[in-house]
Write a protein that holds these residues in place. Structure first.
Motif, short mmCIF file in Angstrom:
data_model
loop_
_atom_site.label_atom_id
_atom_site.label_comp_id
_atom_site.label_asym_id
_atom_site.label_seq_id
_atom_site.Cartn_x
_atom_site.Cartn_y
_atom_site.Cartn_z
N VAL A 292 0.84 -1.19 0.00
CA VAL A 292 0.00 0.00 0.00
C VAL A 292 0.88 1.25 0.00
CG1 VAL A 292 -1.84 1.29 1.15
CG2 VAL A 292 -1.78 -1.21 1.32
N ASP A 293 0.61 2.14 -0.94
CA ASP A 293 1.22 3.47 -0.96
C ASP A 293 0.11 4.43 -0.56
OD1 ASP A 293 2.30 5.94 -1.49
OD2 ASP A 293 2.95 5.50 -3.53
N VAL A 294 0.16 4.92 0.67
CA VAL A 294 -0.96 5.72 1.18
C VAL A 294 -0.89 7.18 0.76
CG1 VAL A 294 -1.31 4.21 3.16
CG2 VAL A 294 0.16 6.21 3.41
N THR A 295 0.18 7.57 0.05
CA THR A 295 0.33 8.95 -0.42
C THR A 295 0.77 8.91 -1.89
OG1 THR A 295 2.56 8.89 0.54
CG2 THR A 295 0.84 9.98 1.83
N PHE A 296 -0.12 8.52 -2.77
CA PHE A 296 0.20 8.27 -4.16
C PHE A 296 0.78 9.49 -4.87
CE2 PHE A 296 -1.29 8.16 -8.66
CZ PHE A 296 -0.48 7.13 -9.11
N GLY A 297 0.12 10.63 -4.77
CA GLY A 297 0.62 11.87 -5.39
C GLY A 297 0.90 11.72 -6.86
N GLY A 298 2.15 11.93 -7.24
CA GLY A 298 2.55 11.81 -8.64
C GLY A 298 2.88 10.40 -9.06
N GLY A 299 2.84 9.47 -8.10
CA GLY A 299 3.05 8.07 -8.43
C GLY A 299 4.50 7.65 -8.54
N GLY A 300 5.44 8.50 -8.10
CA GLY A 300 6.85 8.17 -8.23
C GLY A 300 7.24 6.90 -7.49
N GLY B 94 6.49 -7.93 7.55
CA GLY B 94 6.04 -6.81 6.72
C GLY B 94 6.72 -5.53 7.16
N ARG B 95 6.86 -4.59 6.23
CA ARG B 95 7.62 -3.36 6.49
C ARG B 95 6.73 -2.11 6.49
NH1 ARG B 95 13.33 -3.57 5.05
NH2 ARG B 95 14.13 -5.52 5.94
N LEU B 96 7.08 -1.17 7.35
CA LEU B 96 6.52 0.18 7.34
C LEU B 96 7.64 1.14 6.96
CD1 LEU B 96 4.40 0.30 10.64
CD2 LEU B 96 3.59 -0.14 8.32
N VAL B 97 7.37 1.99 5.97
CA VAL B 97 8.35 2.98 5.52
C VAL B 97 7.68 4.34 5.53
CG1 VAL B 97 9.84 3.71 3.61
CG2 VAL B 97 9.50 1.26 4.06
N PHE B 98 8.20 5.22 6.37
CA PHE B 98 7.60 6.56 6.52
C PHE B 98 8.62 7.65 6.25
CE2 PHE B 98 4.19 4.28 8.40
CZ PHE B 98 3.09 5.13 8.49
N ILE B 99 8.18 8.65 5.47
CA ILE B 99 8.98 9.84 5.23
C ILE B 99 8.22 11.01 5.85
CG2 ILE B 99 10.03 11.34 3.50
CD1 ILE B 99 9.82 8.94 1.52
N SER B 100 8.84 11.66 6.81
CA SER B 100 8.19 12.79 7.49
C SER B 100 8.99 14.07 7.25
CB SER B 100 8.05 12.51 8.98
OG SER B 100 9.32 12.29 9.57
N ASP C 164 1.91 -6.71 3.04
CA ASP C 164 3.34 -7.00 3.25
C ASP C 164 4.19 -5.74 3.38
OD1 ASP C 164 3.30 -9.97 2.95
OD2 ASP C 164 2.39 -9.42 1.05
N GLY C 165 3.57 -4.59 3.15
CA GLY C 165 4.34 -3.36 3.30
C GLY C 165 3.48 -2.14 3.07
N LEU C 166 3.86 -1.04 3.73
CA LEU C 166 3.13 0.22 3.60
C LEU C 166 4.14 1.36 3.52
CD1 LEU C 166 0.02 1.40 5.58
CD2 LEU C 166 2.05 2.87 5.47
N LEU C 167 3.93 2.24 2.55
CA LEU C 167 4.80 3.40 2.37
C LEU C 167 3.98 4.67 2.52
CD1 LEU C 167 7.57 3.86 -0.28
CD2 LEU C 167 5.93 5.68 0.11
N ALA C 168 4.51 5.64 3.27
CA ALA C 168 3.86 6.93 3.45
C ALA C 168 4.87 8.05 3.28
CB ALA C 168 3.21 7.02 4.83
#
Length: 298
Positions: free
Chosen positions: A25-33, A226-232, A89-93
């Motif tokens: 899951v990409d919870v902040t799709f935006g430009g899709g990069g 599963g992984r959590l990846v967050f950019i703040s 299996d993973g989430l990116l924000a």
């Protein structure tokens, strides 16, 4: 339409440790990069992307396992349940405002260009920056500036805004910039205005509560390993992410069972926060304040 290159473009996706048959899951799709890179690593796997901004649909990705859903990430459990997905299996924000939103002056996010005081990430939301600036009380404005922008002269800023709006409504971003111009410390114009706009934007979009809900739900959704990846991008966000990754909850309190066993179900992949390289900052100024944290479910 393509947005600017995502911050930590490759690093964040590599941090997911992608299984080609997994569900992400990409919870902040935006430009899709980030999503595009994830899709490149999938075979029969799935990627569900969330974005409350309907303009993001212009960046749709043609991949059999990809689906974009317009929703706030605070509703992630409900969204995934509707898609018959119980575990991932993973989430990116990638938190904060997308480059596209900053660069479109009519959205009201930028301190540099003229635009109506809006700042909504979801065009269907009712609360706007205009309402906050023109209708909030002295106390509420001051609290927002202090708590969400770390502005020490928050009461003075709020009082200046209220005095001005008694004479004439404050309608645009540059109206607001002009009103507070005399309060800006010498040589700190951009930093001051960025904090002021950030504080209003966080209130408009209820960003802290949304993040708390996402973090509280994300760990439960993960499969083992599963992984959590967050950019703040600011300390309020980063503190909540750090707390979850360090202790297993957003309060930052390490909890134990009756026998004293650690109840934490997560481990940090990087104990030291990852910051962008000078090269990335040079290529993408938005990366300047970015912090990358990675954790794995035990």
């Amino acid at each position: 339409m393509m947005y600017h290159k995502s911050v930590f473009h490759k690093e964040a996706v590599e941090a997911l440790n992608i299984n080609p048959e997994g569900v992400y899951v990409d919870v902040t799709f935006g430009g899709g990069g980030h999503s595009r890179l994830i899709c490149e690593k999938l075979n029969s796997g799935k990627l569900i992307a969330l974005d409350q901004d309907k303009a993001s649909s212009r960046n749709i990705i043609k991949h059999k396992g990809f689906k974009l859903i317009h929703a706030n990430f605070r509703h992630i459990k409900r969204v995934l349940r509707f898609e018959n997905i119980l575990k991932i299996d993973g989430l990116l924000a990638d938190l904060g405002v997308s480059s596209y939103q900053f660069d479109n002056s009519h959205r009201g996010f930028s301190i540099r260009s003229e635009g109506l005081l809006d700042m909504r990430m979801n065009d269907n939301a009712k609360l706007t920056a205009h309402e906050i600036v023109n209708e909030y009380s002295l106390e509420k404005l001051s609290d927002i500036f202090f708590n969400y922008g770390d502005l020490r002269n928050s009461k003075r800023i709020a009082r200046t805004i209220i005095n001005q709006r008694r004479e004439k409504k404050i309608n645009t971003t540059q109206d607001l910039v002009r009103i507070v111009s005399d309060l800006i410390p010498f040589n700190k114009q951009n930093k001051f205005l960025a904090k002021l706009f950030q504080s209003i934007r966080i209130e408009v979009n209820d960003e802290i509560c949304c993040l708390k809900e996402l973090l509280s739900n994300s760990l439960e959704l993960l499969n083992s390993k599963g992984r959590l990846v967050f950019i703040s991008y600011h300390s309020l966000e980063d503190r909540l992410v750090k707390n979850l990754f360090k202790t297993g909850n957003i309060e930052g309190v390490l909890k134990r069972d009756f026998y004293g066993n650690n109840l934490k179900k997560i481990r940090r992949i990087n104990k030291k926060v990852i910051t962008p390289s000078d090269d990335e900052i040079c290529k993408n100024s938005r990366a300047r304040s970015a912090k990358l944290r990675i954790a794995e479910k035990i």
